[in-house]
Design an enzyme around this catalytic site. Structure first.
Site, mmCIF file in Angstrom:
data_model
loop_
_atom_site.group_PDB
_atom_site.id
_atom_site.type_symbol
_atom_site.label_atom_id
_atom_site.label_comp_id
_atom_site.label_asym_id
_atom_site.label_seq_id
_atom_site.Cartn_x
_atom_site.Cartn_y
_atom_site.Cartn_z
ATOM 1 N N ASN A 138 -5.384 -7.318 -2.002
ATOM 2 C CA ASN A 138 -4.423 -6.206 -2.087
ATOM 3 C C ASN A 138 -4.873 -5.114 -3.050
ATOM 4 O O ASN A 138 -4.437 -3.961 -2.940
ATOM 5 C CB ASN A 138 -3.054 -6.696 -2.572
ATOM 6 C CG ASN A 138 -2.446 -7.793 -1.732
ATOM 7 O OD1 ASN A 138 -1.797 -8.683 -2.250
ATOM 8 N ND2 ASN A 138 -2.652 -7.743 -0.427
ATOM 9 N N CYS A 188 -2.844 -4.899 8.547
ATOM 10 C CA CYS A 188 -3.918 -4.423 7.666
ATOM 11 C C CYS A 188 -5.032 -5.451 7.589
ATOM 12 O O CYS A 188 -6.207 -5.107 7.475
ATOM 13 C CB CYS A 188 -3.363 -4.144 6.270
ATOM 14 S SG CYS A 188 -2.262 -2.717 6.187
ATOM 15 N N CYS A 242 17.987 8.443 13.798
ATOM 16 C CA CYS A 242 17.537 7.197 13.175
ATOM 17 C C CYS A 242 16.280 6.707 13.890
ATOM 18 O O CYS A 242 15.792 7.337 14.831
ATOM 19 C CB CYS A 242 18.649 6.147 13.204
ATOM 20 S SG CYS A 242 18.905 5.376 14.827
ATOM 21 N N CYS A 282 16.604 6.266 17.567
ATOM 22 C CA CYS A 282 16.604 7.523 18.328
ATOM 23 C C CYS A 282 15.188 7.872 18.772
ATOM 24 O O CYS A 282 14.972 8.389 19.873
ATOM 25 C CB CYS A 282 17.174 8.663 17.488
ATOM 26 S SG CYS A 282 18.933 8.546 17.121
ATOM 27 N N GLY A 322 0.792 -1.226 0.000
ATOM 28 C CA GLY A 322 0.000 0.000 0.000
ATOM 29 C C GLY A 322 0.819 1.269 0.000
ATOM 30 O O GLY A 322 0.403 2.283 -0.570
ATOM 31 N N LYS A 340 4.958 -9.781 -5.986
ATOM 32 C CA LYS A 340 4.667 -8.348 -6.057
ATOM 33 C C LYS A 340 5.786 -7.574 -6.739
ATOM 34 O O LYS A 340 5.529 -6.623 -7.485
ATOM 35 C CB LYS A 340 4.421 -7.788 -4.657
ATOM 36 C CG LYS A 340 3.101 -8.219 -4.035
ATOM 37 C CD LYS A 340 2.889 -7.568 -2.681
ATOM 38 C CE LYS A 340 1.561 -8.003 -2.077
ATOM 39 N NZ LYS A 340 1.332 -7.403 -0.746
ATOM 40 N N CYS A 356 -15.123 -16.303 15.456
ATOM 41 C CA CYS A 356 -14.575 -15.008 15.050
ATOM 42 C C CYS A 356 -14.124 -15.143 13.596
ATOM 43 O O CYS A 356 -14.638 -15.997 12.864
ATOM 44 C CB CYS A 356 -13.434 -14.557 15.965
ATOM 45 S SG CYS A 356 -11.966 -15.596 15.897
#
Length: 438
Positions: free
Chosen positions: A110, A229, A212, A215, A81, A126, A396
């Site tokens: 996708n 996602c 970076c 940090c 994405g 991909k 679920c």
């Protein structure tokens, strides 16, 4: 010497097919380039016309900046994405060489957001799909593909070939790996992330002097807080906007718009809902005690390559305490309960939005998070004539949250609770293919 196994033969065939595809792409590239004769040391007439509209923008930097783009080599980690729109705009802008690394194949799920791929490319790597699109979009760009995961073994060899890296991944472990390798090699990173309708981007290790990733985030997020996602969902254009902005930052870096004197560390944050909002926050500078870019670094190339630094262990795994098998049934077993019209209660613990997409007949929707997870009692959601001795089945999407809910019900004193293994996804495979996967 033993005969190769079936799996080894299939892997070798896949590798040969990939090499053959790359050779065809290279041959096609040569014939395409022959169509464009240079009129000077820099470009062909086609290239002047192709890039003219950006070269005349004052902030861009005219011909000099276009030459910098052509001479640049950019690695994009992840062609999803974020990577898709970034790749489209970077190749259109005239980056000389683009490397694409991604081990995944194109899936139908996708296509609503990964706009460099199309329906015909479903099942293809991909990186190969993206390469095919770029070759048609701009024949002046050289594309190198790596249909593999970036890891401790190959990261330095791949990253060292490029000037700049775009981190378009969604895995914390890979994000830390990219950061450490780029810091040790002196490469700038344009880093993006996105989920649902929100996204962020930043520039890391700018000119090997800026802060970076470590940090900003010395320690990784809790594994239980990381949502994919697939689980959290994603609004394609919202994440695509971040990918486009990553391409803009890449162009600004390569063309020299940013310098050590004018670059200020930042974090740009975009939200699509309720009203679109783009905010930019000033970030702190490089930290002296950073483990990789600080004054006394604790991470080295040798430690990464020999596996001393284990990024998966560092980032951890989500804790999951599965329910005992005696409290679980297969989708086919539950289907028998339905067909025999046996009295029972079915609780679907998916989020309301997912329940509205599809659900099994007579299911009661009680969302695991936040409702069920925080509930002290469940009676208010059950039929008025129900008792604690009733058979209760819990379902679920994939069979994870349902296990947690079933375990909680047992703890509440419901003895006849069963989790449906694999959730609706497995139900679609084994019982009713008309239940859509999403």
């Amino acid at each position: 010497m033993s005969e190769p196994s079936k799996e080894e033969l299939l892997a070798r065939i896949a590798q040969l097919e990939l090499e053959n595809e790359q050779l065809k792409q290279q041959n096609g590239k040569k014939s395409q380039h022959e169509q464009f004769n240079k009129i000077d040391d820099n470009f062909s007439l086609d290239e002047y016309k192709r890039y003219g509209r950006q070269m005349i923008v004052p902030q861009f930097g005219s011909l000099e900046s276009q030459i910098k783009l052509k001479n640049s080599k950019v690695l994009v980690v992840g062609a999803g994405g974020l990577g898709s729109p970034a790749l489209l705009y970077l190749s259109s802008a005239g980056i000389g060489k683009i490397g694409i690394i991604d081990p995944d194949t194109v899936d139908t799920s996708n296509l609503h957001r990964q706009v460099i791929h199309n329906t015909e490319m479903v099942g293809e790597f991909k990186c190969i799909s993206a390469q095919n699109y770029i070759n048609k979009l701009n024949p002046h760009v050289v594309v190198e593909v790596y249909p593999t995961a970036l890891n401790n073994d190959n990261a330095f060899g791949i990253v060292s070939q490029y000037d700049l890296v775009l981190d378009c991944t969604d895995h914390p472990a890979v994000r830390y790996l990219i950061n450490d390798v780029c810091v040790l090699l002196g490469k700038t990173i344009v880093s993006g992330s996105g989920l649902k309708s929100d996204g962020q981007l930043t520039v890391l290790n700018f000119a090997n002097s800026g802060p970076c990733y470590r940090c900003f985030y010395p320690q990784p997020p809790s594994p239980d807080s990381v949502t994919s996602c697939s689980d959290g969902g994603v609004i394609g254009p919202a994440i695509g906007l971040v990918g486009v902005a990553m391409a803009v930052e890449t162009i600004k870096i390569i063309t020299g718009y940013y310098t050590k004197d004018n670059f200020v560390p930042f974090l740009a944050s975009y939200s699509a809902y309720p009203q679109q909002q783009l905010r930019v926050f000033k970030m702190r500078k490089r930290q002296k005690d950073c483990a990789v870019c600080g004054e006394n670094p604790q991470i080295s190339q040798r430690m990464i390559e020999d596996g001393t630094i284990n990024y998966k262990t560092f980032c951890g795994r989500a804790t999951f305490d599965p329910i005992d098998d005696k409290f679980r049934v297969s989708p086919k077993d539950y289907d028998s309960v339905v067909q025999n019209k046996k009295k029972h209660i079915l609780i679907d613990v998916r989020p309301r939005e997912q329940f509205q997409i599809t659900h099994l007949p007579n299911a009661i929707n009680v969302q695991w998070d936040p409702t069920f997870r925080k509930a002290d009692a469940i009676e208010q959601y059950l039929p008025d004539d129900s008792t604690k001795d009733d058979e209760i089945y819990v379902v679920c999407r994939f069979g994870n949250d349902s296990q947690l809910a079933a375990k909680k019900l047992i703890g509440m004193g419901y003895p006849n609770v069963r989790d449906i293994i694999g959730g609706l996804d497995k139900w679609s495979d084994d019982v009713d293919s008309k239940i859509p996967k999403y």
